[in-house]
Design a protein around this motif. Structure first.
Motif, PDB file in Angstrom:
ATOM      1  N   VAL A 511       0.824  -1.205   0.000  1.00  0.00           N
ATOM      2  CA  VAL A 511       0.000   0.000   0.000  1.00  0.00           C
ATOM      3  C   VAL A 511       0.859   1.256   0.000  1.00  0.00           C
ATOM      4  N   GLU A 512       1.886   1.255   0.806  1.00  0.00           N
ATOM      5  CA  GLU A 512       2.684   2.478   0.951  1.00  0.00           C
ATOM      6  C   GLU A 512       4.099   2.118   1.396  1.00  0.00           C
ATOM      7  N   VAL A 513       5.075   2.864   0.898  1.00  0.00           N
ATOM      8  CA  VAL A 513       6.476   2.663   1.295  1.00  0.00           C
ATOM      9  C   VAL A 513       7.042   4.010   1.718  1.00  0.00           C
ATOM     10  N   LYS A 514       7.645   4.037   2.886  1.00  0.00           N
ATOM     11  CA  LYS A 514       8.355   5.226   3.345  1.00  0.00           C
ATOM     12  C   LYS A 514       9.800   4.824   3.605  1.00  0.00           C
ATOM     13  N   GLN A 515      10.709   5.557   3.008  1.00  0.00           N
ATOM     14  CA  GLN A 515      12.108   5.227   3.261  1.00  0.00           C
ATOM     15  C   GLN A 515      12.874   6.492   3.626  1.00  0.00           C
ATOM     16  N   ALA A 516      14.017   6.270   4.189  1.00  0.00           N
ATOM     17  CA  ALA A 516      14.834   7.371   4.684  1.00  0.00           C
ATOM     18  C   ALA A 516      15.175   8.341   3.562  1.00  0.00           C
ATOM     19  N   LYS A 517      15.205   9.612   3.925  1.00  0.00           N
ATOM     20  CA  LYS A 517      15.675  10.612   2.988  1.00  0.00           C
ATOM     21  C   LYS A 517      17.201  10.523   2.951  1.00  0.00           C
ATOM     22  N   ILE A 518      17.706  10.250   1.766  1.00  0.00           N
ATOM     23  CA  ILE A 518      19.149  10.026   1.625  1.00  0.00           C
ATOM     24  C   ILE A 518      19.741  11.202   0.868  1.00  0.00           C
ATOM     25  N   ASP A 519      20.524  12.006   1.559  1.00  0.00           N
ATOM     26  CA  ASP A 519      21.138  13.179   0.940  1.00  0.00           C
ATOM     27  C   ASP A 519      22.214  12.744  -0.047  1.00  0.00           C
ATOM     28  N   ARG A 520      22.155  13.348  -1.241  1.00  0.00           N
ATOM     29  CA  ARG A 520      23.166  13.096  -2.283  1.00  0.00           C
ATOM     30  C   ARG A 520      23.323  11.591  -2.562  1.00  0.00           C
ATOM     31  N   GLU A 521      22.210  10.838  -2.421  1.00  0.00           N
ATOM     32  CA  GLU A 521      22.196   9.400  -2.679  1.00  0.00           C
ATOM     33  C   GLU A 521      23.275   8.666  -1.895  1.00  0.00           C
ATOM     34  N   ALA A 522      23.555   9.155  -0.685  1.00  0.00           N
ATOM     35  CA  ALA A 522      24.594   8.508   0.119  1.00  0.00           C
ATOM     36  C   ALA A 522      24.090   8.265   1.525  1.00  0.00           C
ATOM     37  N   MET A 523      24.381   7.080   2.035  1.00  0.00           N
ATOM     38  CA  MET A 523      24.179   6.782   3.447  1.00  0.00           C
ATOM     39  C   MET A 523      25.528   6.880   4.135  1.00  0.00           C
ATOM     40  N   PHE A 524      25.500   7.261   5.404  1.00  0.00           N
ATOM     41  CA  PHE A 524      26.757   7.384   6.142  1.00  0.00           C
ATOM     42  C   PHE A 524      26.848   6.283   7.192  1.00  0.00           C
ATOM     43  N   VAL A 525      28.000   5.667   7.272  1.00  0.00           N
ATOM     44  CA  VAL A 525      28.229   4.587   8.220  1.00  0.00           C
ATOM     45  C   VAL A 525      27.952   5.073   9.635  1.00  0.00           C
ATOM     46  N   GLY A 526      27.144   4.289  10.352  1.00  0.00           N
ATOM     47  CA  GLY A 526      26.828   4.635  11.736  1.00  0.00           C
ATOM     48  C   GLY A 526      25.578   5.468  11.895  1.00  0.00           C
ATOM     49  N   GLU A 527      25.080   6.105  10.820  1.00  0.00           N
ATOM     50  CA  GLU A 527      23.849   6.895  10.902  1.00  0.00           C
ATOM     51  C   GLU A 527      22.621   5.980  10.859  1.00  0.00           C
ATOM     52  N   HIS A 528      21.497   6.468  11.347  1.00  0.00           N
ATOM     53  CA  HIS A 528      20.252   5.706  11.378  1.00  0.00           C
ATOM     54  C   HIS A 528      19.349   6.147  10.231  1.00  0.00           C
TER      55      HIS A 528
END
Length: 618
Positions: A511-528
């Motif tokens: 029905v619906e998907v919510k995902q983290a807002k990823i700045d500059r298409e990058a995730m940072f190690v250790g971030e939630h």
């Protein structure tokens, strides 16, 4: 239909496999033999599962319930890494012999024929015995680590929604029977120095290290004895017109006098399929002539083997070897031995100095001839394929790289041929002919000891059977006990659950998907990073559905997906038929990745989730 194993047409082949599978189970039943676990070696025997289901349906189980029982106690071992080696028959041919079986099993013809198809209801797809075996077996394995990986490619389309490195296809590397293939003089020698190595039900592999206690002169003497036996056998064969065909008596004399036990001897004996690349050695005849005719450090090559009756390219390979062996510069230096049989095979794997194996990677499923050699102290020189990927130890044999350098096979063949010549000239020959004052090649003998202690000990059928027991047989026996307890209660429960899921699965919606807002298409190690997915489970229960985050290395076009992590989402809310799953994801690794959410039917009683491969992607 049993006169020739590989004779006749495809219809004869199907008859053989019906006899082996259906007839095999009926024969066991007639003899009163009852087993808990059934091991289907290659797809040829896959009909054993059909006959076992038939027996259970007669005991008032439904087809789907009987299928759960049969699967829980079945292991399928595939032996060939070549797709064409997996038998497949036209649907019309299967119908001719098995049209009555769906009625006996209580299913439709479509359900029956789809057991052997990767794409259900495809009228053009043939009925694959390997697909049938997979569908009727809980566990699947290849016959070496690398072959297990290749089998995931060949069979992977059976489990849509799951990727190659997620599949449950395992492996048990083949082994060879030590008492059959180890020379009697070496067995006696080993028994004197480390009898505990192979005296019990389980071989004591660490005890084989005591081969290093054997004096070099004593071990070398036994190796020379075996070479003399091989040379005497070859001379006897060449003196018998019924054993070999030669051009003239003069050629016979040249061969008999030319073969010598004190010359470095390299053997190559096996089925002559083209992927074995027996032709590599003849890529540069001038180079080869310089190797075999070196006056101070000569080399002799012994070839033997047969080609499949229908394998014209394989037969042409043998013809080419015979032609080269008859050239003046190679007479008595390169031999092809006709009438290859177990007696000759045993003498070759015991009597040569080096065993040459040159398959096209990764088409060697296992390759047991080399395993027979190493227990006799014969050093292996092979492509890193099949068992040799696991067996190779530096200083105890030689290897060509596992990875390809060229996509074009002709260029790869040319490179491999050069590497073979170089290795023989620069490494093998100097090591063999480096002698002490007693004419003993002590460094060579040290390599022989490492070969026996570090390699041969790990490739016996004793070790292989223990692996099967530990990895598969015990697990399957326990699973079968669980599935049949209480009048097949768990089998009935799982079958009913699968029917319920299958009937409702098309109605399940994301029905619906919510995902983290990823700045500059990058995730940072250790971030939630939070993920959330809402699913309309329709007629199913919330606990029937699982959700997970799939993390894969960045997907390159044309390359297989490499899943490195799956992280389950937790069920956090239920509102009517809408179920919410959430994950607070924290990355612990750096690199470039692709991520996606996947939902699937969830049941703690399934041994492998991909066997019920219903998947939806967010």
């Amino acid at each position: 239909i049993t006169h020739y194993l590989y004779g006749g047409d495809w219809e004869n082949r199907l008859k053989q496999e019906l006899l082996l599978g259906l007839g095999g189970i009926r024969a066991l039943r007639a003899m009163g033999i009852k087993q808990e676990v059934y091991h289907c070696n290659e797809g040829h025997a896959a009909f054993i599962g059909i006959e076992r289901i038939r027996d259970l349906v007669r005991r008032k189980l439904t087809f789907s319930e009987a299928l759960e029982v049969v699967r829980s106690s079945s292991l399928f071992t595939t032996h060939t890494p070549v797709p064409a080696g997996h038998d497949a028959f036209p649907e019309s041919m299967i119908r001719q012999y098995l049209a009555h079986y769906p009625d006996v099993l209580g299913i439709t013809w479509e359900q029956f024929i789809n057991l052997g198809k990767t794409n259900p209801n495809d009228p053009e797809e043939r009925f694959s015995m390997s697909v049938l075996a997979c569908n009727l077996s809980q566990e699947v394995n290849g016959v070496s680590w690398l072959h297990g990986e290749v089998s995931k490619d060949i069979l992977g389309n059976m489990w849509p929604g799951y990727f190659k490195n997620e599949l449950h296809i395992g492996y048990v590397t083949n082994g060879v029977h030590f008492p059959t293939w180890c020379a009697s003089n070496l067995r006696r020698l080993y028994m004197r120095y480390f009898p505990e190595g192979f005296s019990g039900h389980d071989y004591d592999i660490p005890a084989w290290q005591k081969v290093h206690d054997i004096p070099a002169a004593e071990l070398w003497q036994e190796r020379i004895f075996l070479k003399h036996k091989l040379v005497d056998h070859i001379r006897k064969r060449y003196s018998d017109p019924a054993q070999v065909r030669i051009d003239s008596p003069r050629q016979m004399v040249q061969i008999v006098e030319g073969i010598k036990p004190d010359v470095l001897t390299i053997g190559f004996a096996r089925r002559f399929a083209t992927y074995k690349r027996a032709y590599l050695l003849f890529t540069n005849l001038d180079r080869l002539s310089a190797i075999v005719n070196n006056k101070e450090r000569p080399v002799q090559f012994i070839f033997a083997g047969k080609a499949h009756p229908n394998d014209k390219p394989g037969q042409d390979l043998i013809k080419r070897i015979v032609e080269v062996a008859a050239m003046p510069q190679f007479v008595g230096k390169i031999l092809f031995l006709q009438n290859y049989d177990m007696e000759l095979a045993r003498k070759m794997v015991q009597g040569v100095d080096v065993w040459l194996n040159t398959p096209t990677r990764p088409l060697e499923a296992s390759g047991t001839s080399g395993e027979k050699c190493v227990m006799n102290g014969v050093l292996q020189f092979s492509v890193l394929d099949g068992w040799w990927v696991e067996g190779y130890k530096e200083g105890a044999g030689w290897a060509l790289p596992m990875e390809r350098t060229f996509a074009d096979q002709r260029f790869q063949d040319e490179l491999d041929a050069e590497m073979i010549y170089n290795t023989i000239e620069e490494q093998i020959v100097p090591l063999y002919y480096k002698r002490d004052e007693q004419n003993i090649p002590r460094d060579w003998v040290e390599s022989v000891k490492r070969c026996v202690a570090d390699i041969a000990a790990n490739f016996t059928t004793n070790r292989m059977m223990r692996d099967y027991e530990e990895r598969f047989y015990g697990k399957l026996a326990a699973r079968r006990h669980e599935i049949v307890a209480g009048d097949y209660m768990l089998a009935r429960e799982i079958a009913a659950w699968k029917r319920r899921i299958s009937a409702a699965w098309d109605k399940v919606r994301i029905v619906e998907v919510k995902q983290a807002k990823i700045d500059r298409e990058a995730m940072f190690v250790g971030e939630h990073y939070p993920f959330e997915i809402k699913i309309d489970v329709a007629d199913l229960r919330p606990e029937d559905i699982g959700a997970e985050l799939v993390v894969a290395k960045q997907i390159e076009y044309g390359q297989p997906v490499n899943v490195i992590e799956t992280v389950p989402l937790e069920r956090t809310a239920v509102e009517g038929t809408t179920v919410t799953y959430a994950l607070d994801y924290r990355s612990g690794r750096s690199g470039s990745f692709d991520v996606a959410l996947r939902i699937y039917p969830s049941n703690p009683h399934l041994p492998h989730r991909m066997d019920f491969a219903l998947v939806k992607w967010a």
